[in-house]
Design a protein around this motif. Sequence first.
Motif, PDB file in Angstrom:
ATOM      1  N   ILE A 177       0.936  -1.386   0.070  1.00  0.00           N
ATOM      2  CA  ILE A 177      -0.116  -0.060  -0.060  1.00  0.00           C
ATOM      3  C   ILE A 177       0.776   1.337   0.023  1.00  0.00           C
ATOM      4  CG2 ILE A 177      -1.700   1.377   1.296  1.00  0.00           C
ATOM      5  CD1 ILE A 177      -2.865  -1.337   2.237  1.00  0.00           C
ATOM      6  N   LYS A 178       2.041   1.354   0.981  1.00  0.00           N
ATOM      7  CA  LYS A 178       2.719   2.493   0.886  1.00  0.00           C
ATOM      8  C   LYS A 178       3.481   2.736  -0.530  1.00  0.00           C
ATOM      9  CE  LYS A 178       6.639   4.306   3.761  1.00  0.00           C
ATOM     10  NZ  LYS A 178       7.723   4.366   2.644  1.00  0.00           N
ATOM     11  N   ARG A 191       0.771   3.962  -3.142  1.00  0.00           N
ATOM     12  CA  ARG A 191       0.619   5.249  -2.728  1.00  0.00           C
ATOM     13  C   ARG A 191       1.606   6.186  -3.375  1.00  0.00           C
ATOM     14  NH1 ARG A 191       0.350   5.013   2.422  1.00  0.00           N
ATOM     15  NH2 ARG A 191      -2.035   4.729   2.720  1.00  0.00           N
ATOM     16  N   VAL A 238      -5.187   2.170  -0.768  1.00  0.00           N
ATOM     17  CA  VAL A 238      -4.584   3.603  -0.778  1.00  0.00           C
ATOM     18  C   VAL A 238      -6.182   4.469  -0.887  1.00  0.00           C
ATOM     19  CG1 VAL A 238      -3.765   5.417  -2.120  1.00  0.00           C
ATOM     20  CG2 VAL A 238      -2.491   3.148  -1.945  1.00  0.00           C
ATOM     21  N   ASP A 276      -8.160   4.211   2.331  1.00  0.00           N
ATOM     22  CA  ASP A 276      -7.440   5.045   3.578  1.00  0.00           C
ATOM     23  C   ASP A 276      -7.839   6.583   3.135  1.00  0.00           C
ATOM     24  OD1 ASP A 276      -5.984   5.326   5.852  1.00  0.00           O
ATOM     25  OD2 ASP A 276      -4.290   5.641   4.560  1.00  0.00           O
ATOM     26  N   LEU A 281      -4.739  12.278  -3.501  1.00  0.00           N
ATOM     27  CA  LEU A 281      -3.838  12.177  -2.600  1.00  0.00           C
ATOM     28  C   LEU A 281      -3.022  13.606  -2.225  1.00  0.00           C
ATOM     29  CD1 LEU A 281      -2.208   8.730  -3.621  1.00  0.00           C
ATOM     30  CD2 LEU A 281      -3.330   9.154  -1.561  1.00  0.00           C
ATOM     31  N   GLN A 292       1.381   0.645 -10.877  1.00  0.00           N
ATOM     32  CA  GLN A 292       0.905  -0.308  -9.914  1.00  0.00           C
ATOM     33  C   GLN A 292       1.822  -1.436  -9.822  1.00  0.00           C
ATOM     34  OE1 GLN A 292      -3.323   0.685 -10.641  1.00  0.00           O
ATOM     35  NE2 GLN A 292      -3.413  -1.131  -9.140  1.00  0.00           N
TER      36      GLN A 292
END
Length: 285
Positions: free
Chosen positions: A7-8, A11, A94, A97, A256, A276
């Motif tokens: 995920i990090k 992102r 992502v 969140d 973001l 990705q």
Amino acid sequence: MTMPAAIKAVREAFVGLAAEEFDLPPRQAFGDSRSLVMAVHHRPTGSTAVKVISIEVERDPMITGTVVYSHSDGQFVTDAVSLTTLRTGAVVGVATDLLADEDASHLALLGAGAQAVDQVRAVHAVRPLKKLVVFNRNAKKAEALLESLKDELPDTVMDVANDADEAVRDADVVCCATASTVPLFRCDSLKERVHVNAIGSYRPVMRELPEELLATAGVVVVDQVEAALSEAGEIIRAVQSGVLRLESLVELGAALGNPPLREGRTVFKSVGVAVQDWAVARLLV
């Protein structure tokens, strides 16, 4: 690799995409989108990722293929199936969140195919789950999915729904991971405040989301506008019918950097972009 690490990485990749760090040509589709080629180049590192996959909807898993990550020290080659499910889950993490309420804890999952497990893991990584409800046309697959997750989610109440509308009725977060060509649920089955992810459709004839949801959502975020307008059936249909304004679509990287308000119903629609794959392959290397 852990889901939080993926995920990090994803992102950070979308932030880089918004900052124009990538050369990202449109995905190439052949044979009625049964064969796909995705490529991306990251200028700051001089690295490139290329994924070639074949897709057969009736096969499990639907996807077979290979990812090649090229960098200054050589090449890294890996199977595309696990990387694709991981990176697709990660982008949902992502978006969830970013757009779901901080106290969201009830997930409805529509679809129990190869993508399903990492959809659950991704949402759980950012919004620990107290309840998980799954609907799948084949109820035995839904039951098997929940059985496989029991050890990972020992404190989560799990259930199989009889239909999609029942599944989403009380959910804080909804994940759609199917190959449907018609909307999976009615908009009025959703709570007034809910976040919906849709990752299943990747062809103009496919749809998972009701048009009314896209017309009334507080914000509709996509991984990339260009990709969504060429591949996401529900987005294409809603824009063409005039219920969704093209200029209202927000790309994930931009969101973001300037987070939208978490109000009403929020939507994230992803068809998948090569940044990705690059992010997860680079992390593996």
